[in-house]
Design a protein around this motif. Structure first.
Motif, PDB file in Angstrom:
ATOM      1  N   ASP A 149       0.803  -1.167   0.154  1.00 27.93           N
ATOM      2  CA  ASP A 149      -0.011   0.285  -0.026  1.00 27.93           C
ATOM      3  C   ASP A 149       1.118   1.206   0.197  1.00 27.93           C
ATOM      4  O   ASP A 149       1.441   1.681   1.050  1.00 27.93           O
ATOM      5  N   VAL A 150       1.069   1.949  -1.279  1.00 25.62           N
ATOM      6  CA  VAL A 150       2.052   2.990  -1.223  1.00 25.62           C
ATOM      7  C   VAL A 150       1.574   4.330  -0.316  1.00 25.62           C
ATOM      8  O   VAL A 150       2.227   4.953  -0.146  1.00 25.62           O
ATOM      9  N   ARG A 151       0.535   4.182   0.250  1.00 26.52           N
ATOM     10  CA  ARG A 151       0.086   5.453   1.113  1.00 26.52           C
ATOM     11  C   ARG A 151       0.763   5.118   2.395  1.00 26.52           C
ATOM     12  O   ARG A 151       0.973   6.054   3.188  1.00 26.52           O
ATOM     13  N   ASP A 152       1.171   3.927   2.644  1.00 31.22           N
ATOM     14  CA  ASP A 152       2.176   3.429   4.000  1.00 31.22           C
ATOM     15  C   ASP A 152       3.589   3.779   3.538  1.00 31.22           C
ATOM     16  O   ASP A 152       4.259   2.811   2.945  1.00 31.22           O
ATOM     17  N   ARG A 153       4.296   4.658   4.554  1.00 34.93           N
ATOM     18  CA  ARG A 153       5.638   5.074   3.983  1.00 34.93           C
ATOM     19  C   ARG A 153       6.608   3.757   4.229  1.00 34.93           C
ATOM     20  O   ARG A 153       7.533   3.492   3.761  1.00 34.93           O
ATOM     21  N   ASP A 154       6.291   3.339   5.451  1.00 35.88           N
ATOM     22  CA  ASP A 154       6.976   2.391   6.044  1.00 35.88           C
ATOM     23  C   ASP A 154       6.942   0.974   5.084  1.00 35.88           C
ATOM     24  O   ASP A 154       8.057   0.421   4.625  1.00 35.88           O
ATOM     25  N   ALA A 155       5.945   0.692   4.495  1.00 35.14           N
ATOM     26  CA  ALA A 155       5.750  -0.398   3.552  1.00 35.14           C
ATOM     27  C   ALA A 155       6.429  -0.258   2.142  1.00 35.14           C
ATOM     28  O   ALA A 155       7.311  -1.049   1.553  1.00 35.14           O
ATOM     29  N   VAL A 156       6.508   1.179   1.878  1.00 37.72           N
ATOM     30  CA  VAL A 156       7.270   1.514   0.589  1.00 37.72           C
ATOM     31  C   VAL A 156       8.564   1.528   0.932  1.00 37.72           C
ATOM     32  O   VAL A 156       9.595   1.045  -0.219  1.00 37.72           O
ATOM     33  N   ALA A 157       9.205   1.842   2.006  1.00 33.31           N
ATOM     34  CA  ALA A 157      10.638   1.754   2.177  1.00 33.31           C
ATOM     35  C   ALA A 157      11.185   0.382   2.426  1.00 33.31           C
ATOM     36  O   ALA A 157      12.308  -0.015   1.980  1.00 33.31           O
ATOM     37  N   ALA A 158      10.302  -0.526   3.010  1.00 32.96           N
ATOM     38  CA  ALA A 158      10.434  -1.872   3.101  1.00 32.96           C
ATOM     39  C   ALA A 158      10.737  -2.464   1.729  1.00 32.96           C
ATOM     40  O   ALA A 158      11.576  -3.285   1.433  1.00 32.96           O
ATOM     41  N   LEU A 159       9.764  -2.197   0.892  1.00 31.41           N
ATOM     42  CA  LEU A 159       9.934  -2.597  -0.442  1.00 31.41           C
ATOM     43  C   LEU A 159      11.287  -2.250  -1.173  1.00 31.41           C
ATOM     44  O   LEU A 159      12.074  -3.273  -1.887  1.00 31.41           O
ATOM     45  N   LEU A 160      11.626  -1.017  -1.090  1.00 27.41           N
ATOM     46  CA  LEU A 160      12.772  -0.491  -1.973  1.00 27.41           C
ATOM     47  C   LEU A 160      13.976  -0.976  -1.156  1.00 27.41           C
ATOM     48  O   LEU A 160      14.895  -1.383  -1.884  1.00 27.41           O
ATOM     49  N   ASP A 161      14.047  -1.336   0.123  1.00 26.95           N
ATOM     50  CA  ASP A 161      15.155  -1.971   0.749  1.00 26.95           C
ATOM     51  C   ASP A 161      15.145  -3.425   0.279  1.00 26.95           C
ATOM     52  O   ASP A 161      16.471  -3.879   0.176  1.00 26.95           O
ATOM     53  N   ARG A 162      14.306  -4.091   0.208  1.00 25.11           N
ATOM     54  CA  ARG A 162      14.224  -5.405  -0.280  1.00 25.11           C
ATOM     55  C   ARG A 162      14.773  -5.574  -1.668  1.00 25.11           C
ATOM     56  O   ARG A 162      15.751  -6.572  -1.977  1.00 25.11           O
ATOM     57  N   LEU A 163      14.365  -4.576  -2.605  1.00 21.42           N
ATOM     58  CA  LEU A 163      14.801  -4.684  -3.803  1.00 21.42           C
ATOM     59  C   LEU A 163      16.336  -4.464  -3.841  1.00 21.42           C
ATOM     60  O   LEU A 163      17.404  -4.852  -4.756  1.00 21.42           O
ATOM     61  N   ALA A 164      16.860  -3.401  -3.059  1.00 22.12           N
ATOM     62  CA  ALA A 164      18.437  -2.809  -3.049  1.00 22.12           C
ATOM     63  C   ALA A 164      19.183  -4.263  -2.287  1.00 22.12           C
ATOM     64  O   ALA A 164      20.148  -4.339  -3.030  1.00 22.12           O
ATOM     65  N   ALA A 165      18.417  -4.867  -1.432  1.00 20.73           N
ATOM     66  CA  ALA A 165      19.312  -6.051  -0.912  1.00 20.73           C
ATOM     67  C   ALA A 165      19.251  -7.079  -2.112  1.00 20.73           C
ATOM     68  O   ALA A 165      20.455  -7.966  -1.962  1.00 20.73           O
ATOM     69  N   GLU A 166      18.483  -6.950  -2.984  1.00 19.52           N
ATOM     70  CA  GLU A 166      18.601  -8.213  -4.061  1.00 19.52           C
ATOM     71  C   GLU A 166      19.505  -7.751  -5.412  1.00 19.52           C
ATOM     72  O   GLU A 166      19.477  -8.393  -6.063  1.00 19.52           O
ATOM     73  N   GLY A 167      19.967  -6.499  -4.855  1.00 24.79           N
ATOM     74  CA  GLY A 167      20.827  -5.811  -6.142  1.00 24.79           C
ATOM     75  C   GLY A 167      20.106  -5.387  -7.279  1.00 24.79           C
ATOM     76  O   GLY A 167      20.625  -5.236  -8.254  1.00 24.79           O
ATOM     77  N   ARG A 168      18.941  -5.068  -7.138  1.00 23.73           N
ATOM     78  CA  ARG A 168      17.855  -4.490  -8.190  1.00 23.73           C
ATOM     79  C   ARG A 168      17.771  -3.012  -7.848  1.00 23.73           C
ATOM     80  O   ARG A 168      17.135  -2.478  -6.748  1.00 23.73           O
ATOM     81  N   THR A 169      18.499  -2.092  -8.607  1.00 23.89           N
ATOM     82  CA  THR A 169      18.122  -0.522  -8.707  1.00 23.89           C
ATOM     83  C   THR A 169      17.120  -0.116  -9.478  1.00 23.89           C
ATOM     84  O   THR A 169      16.888  -0.291 -10.564  1.00 23.89           O
ATOM     85  N   VAL A 170      16.015   0.680  -8.807  1.00 25.29           N
ATOM     86  CA  VAL A 170      14.924   1.300  -9.577  1.00 25.29           C
ATOM     87  C   VAL A 170      15.435   2.265 -10.232  1.00 25.29           C
ATOM     88  O   VAL A 170      15.992   3.630  -9.731  1.00 25.29           O
ATOM     89  N   ARG A 171      15.505   2.386 -11.602  1.00 29.34           N
ATOM     90  CA  ARG A 171      15.900   3.258 -12.635  1.00 29.34           C
ATOM     91  C   ARG A 171      14.558   4.189 -13.035  1.00 29.34           C
ATOM     92  O   ARG A 171      14.826   5.217 -13.392  1.00 29.34           O
ATOM     93  N   SER A 172      13.362   3.691 -13.009  1.00 28.56           N
ATOM     94  CA  SER A 172      12.233   4.446 -13.484  1.00 28.56           C
ATOM     95  C   SER A 172      10.951   3.951 -12.683  1.00 28.56           C
ATOM     96  O   SER A 172      10.842   2.600 -12.440  1.00 28.56           O
TER      97      SER A 172
END
Length: 644
Positions: free
Chosen positions: A75-98
């Motif tokens: 739920d992108v309205r939840d800042r903690d949820a968005v932060a957790a998703l981005l942290d998980r992607l970064a841990a997997e070596g996946r950089t959001v470019r777009s």
């Protein structure tokens, strides 16, 4: 802004592409398009994630196109949820470019209709998610930051209050990002074809406004151009400007679209047609009234048929109300604009509602043009005939015993039938709890018999152009008056539509005002309850519905109310104030308060039957009914061929 990043024409999807609302209405179209553009790592978020309808099928389809797809519940309205998703992607070596933010909640309500909670829900679905992504993503790593906005946020929409505010915020956020040197694009989309499939909007109404439904493939082709051009906040919509611009500017002018080539052409053509309209009006002024009316009626019916998409004006009756043949607020403005162009007259946007049928509108247009008055334009007063006889030309009624006509009333009286019954079953009255033989017991009655209208809840709301919600909030006395008002005109041989704008008076006697006391109405009908239960609206509702412009009076003089109403109607006719008048009374007990009140006074007959002048007289009876008479000066009735 000059600080915006450059590099137009170089965008291509690389790294991880994040799509919010990825399993919603527009997200799947975008995901397929991104795959076709070369995206190989897609992250689609939604509140339900993989449990969303069609998510599994979409993942399989994208996999066939060579994409690795992650569907994440977030739920992108939840800042903690968005932060957790981005942290998980970064841990997997996946950089959001777009990132493409498409998540939304759409609510079709005006600002007056929107509660604070509903407003917050709609706004946060757009703005909170965008704000969190703006804060948490690294500007230096992004190639694109795209916000799905709406034309509603760019130039407004009265029925999308919260949605307008949310999208305006996205447009501002995109400009703010670009001002600080980061990528930021807000696309104010028009209406996608999928909105029509979902039933969110009325396709006919939308097209009549001048907006066309966008094919997703063409819309996404435009998205490619936007990204290649590294645009900021802009609109992408399919607009029929010939129809849309006149409607949009109907209430006030605007320069918002002044640089649109199609709008410049429309403005130039409108100026030329206005000059021609002046010539048309000048020619019309030199014609007799009858010829003016004929030409104006042809004009009104022809333009109305064009607006509604009819091949011939013959399908439109000169006396049938515009709203009954399909006109709404948008088409009404369109007709106003067309008539203003042809005649050169300045006409209000409410023209079709102020003059609700072609013949009435023709009369108004002729007055504006300044043509000769017809015989019916000037008031006709009965010269000194203050005692002229008044004729009853028709009657309509509803009374206990199943009486629905004057003939049935006569039959009941002639047969000496008994119309007294027990309490009606459709009003929530508990006869067992209300009854007590003790006349002194509060809140009870020792009589549960009376003269009732047992079908008082029956009402054809659509026939009178009333919504079911408003009908529920209307006092049944108003409903009965509408029905019997229509009937009394028909029984006189008068088409009710022909009385519109006439000096027909309405005089109604009424005593009971207890409809709201019984808990009438429903959630969301509070506004209708005001007009549905105020006594003055009883006569006003009749006058408004039938377009009667004589006096409209509701009065309460207790048992003499209907007689006084008739007296006032006769006076109004004799002094020339009215040419015709509806007079009568209505009585419906929405609650049993009259029974309990008169029981305390020991005024009720226990068996509910009045035995006037008899040795066995033991009280009065309470009963309901509605009766209307249509009255006219005797000379007018004979001249008009009405039954006396």
């Amino acid at each position: 802004p000059g600080a915006a990043p450059t590099g137009a024409g170089t965008w291509s999807p690389r790294g991880t592409v994040l799509v919010t609302g990825g399993t919603g209405t527009l997200g799947p179209h975008l995901a397929r398009w991104l795959a076709d553009q070369g995206a190989r790592d897609l992250v689609l978020t939604s509140r339900r994630g993989a449990d969303a309808a069609g998510a599994a099928e979409l993942v399989a389809e994208l996999a066939e196109r060579g994409c690795t797809v992650t569907v994440a519940a977030c739920d992108v309205r939840d800042r903690d949820a968005v932060a957790a998703l981005l942290d998980r992607l970064a841990a997997e070596g996946r950089t959001v470019r777009s990132v493409f933010h498409t998540a939304a909640v759409i609510e079709l309500q005006t600002i007056e209709e929107t509660s604070l909670d509903a407003f917050a829900k709609v706004v946060h679905a757009k703005t909170a998610g965008a704000a969190h992504l703006d804060e948490l993503l690294d500007d230096d790593q992004l190639d694109a930051f795209v916000l799905y906005s709406s034309t509603a946020g760019m130039w407004g929409s009265g029925r999308h209050a919260a949605y307008v505010a949310a999208n305006a915020h996205l447009n501002a956020l995109a400009e703010h990002r670009r001002a600080r040197g980061a990528h930021g694009t807000a696309i104010s989309w028009g209406i996608w074809a999928d909105d029509m499939k979902l039933g969110r909007v009325d396709p006919g109404q939308i097209r009549r406004s001048g907006l066309e439904f966008m094919d997703p493939r063409l819309a996404l082709t435009a998205l490619r151009q936007v990204l290649d051009g590294d645009e900021g906040a802009l609109a992408v919509a399919d607009v029929d400007w010939d129809r849309y611009h006149p409607v949009f500017t109907s209430s006030r002018p605007t320069d918002l679209f002044a640089e649109v080539p199609e709008v410049r052409r429309i403005t130039e053509e409108s100026t030329a047609r206005a000059a021609e309209g002046g010539e048309f009006t000048a020619r019309l002024r030199g014609l007799p009234a009858g010829e003016q009316d004929r030409l104006l009626l042809d004009l009104v019916r022809s333009e109305a048929a064009t607006v509604l998409g009819h091949a011939s004006p013959e399908v439109l009756s000169e006396r049938r109300a515009f709203r009954d043949v399909g006109f709404d607020s948008l088409t009404a403005v369109d007709l106003r604009n067309r008539l203003a162009t042809v005649t050169g007259l300045t006409l209000p946007s409410t023209l079709v509602f102020d003059y609700p049928d072609p013949l009435t509108l023709v009369g108004h247009l002729r007055e504006l043009i300044g043509g000769p008055a017809t015989e019916t334009d000037a008031p006709v007063r009965a010269a000194g005939a203050t005692d002229e006889p008044i004729a009853i030309v028709a009657m309509s009624c509803r009374y206990p015993g199943g009486v629905t006509s004057p003939e049935a009333l006569w039959d009941l009286v002639e047969a000496g039938a008994d119309a007294i019954t027990g309490f009606p079953a459709d009003r929530g009255w508990d006869a067992d709890a209300l009854y007590d033989p003790d006349p002194d017991r509060p809140g009870t009655t020792y009589s549960t018999q009376g003269g009732f209208l047992h079908d008082v809840a029956d009402f054809d709301a659509g026939f009178f152009g009333i919504s079911p919600r408003e009908a529920l909030a209307m006092d049944p006395q108003q409903r009965l008056l509408l029905e019997t008002g229509w009937e009394v005109m028909e029984r006189a041989g008068i088409d009710p539509a022909t009385l519109r704008s006439s000096r027909t008076g309405t005089f109604i006697g009424a005593s009971y005002q207890d409809y709201t006391a019984g808990g009438a109405g429903s959630e969301g009908a509070e506004g209708h309850l005001i007009t549905g239960t105020i006594s003055s609206v009883m006569s006003g509702r009749l006058a408004y519905t039938f377009g009667l412009e004589g006096p409209a009076v509701t009065l309460d003089t207790a048992c003499s109310s209907s007689l006084v109403a008739l007296h006032l109607a006769c006076q109004s006719l004799r002094n020339g104030e009215s040419t015709l008048a509806l007079a009568g009374g209505v009585s419906v007990m929405a609650t049993p308060q009259a029974f309990t009140g008169f029981s305390r006074q020991r005024a009720m007959a226990p068996d509910g039957r009045c035995k006037a002048y008899a040795d066995g007289a033991d009280g009065m009876s309470l009963a309901e009914g509605v009766g209307l008479v249509l009255v006219e000066r005797l000379s007018d009735a004979r001249r008009n061929g009405h039954p006396v």
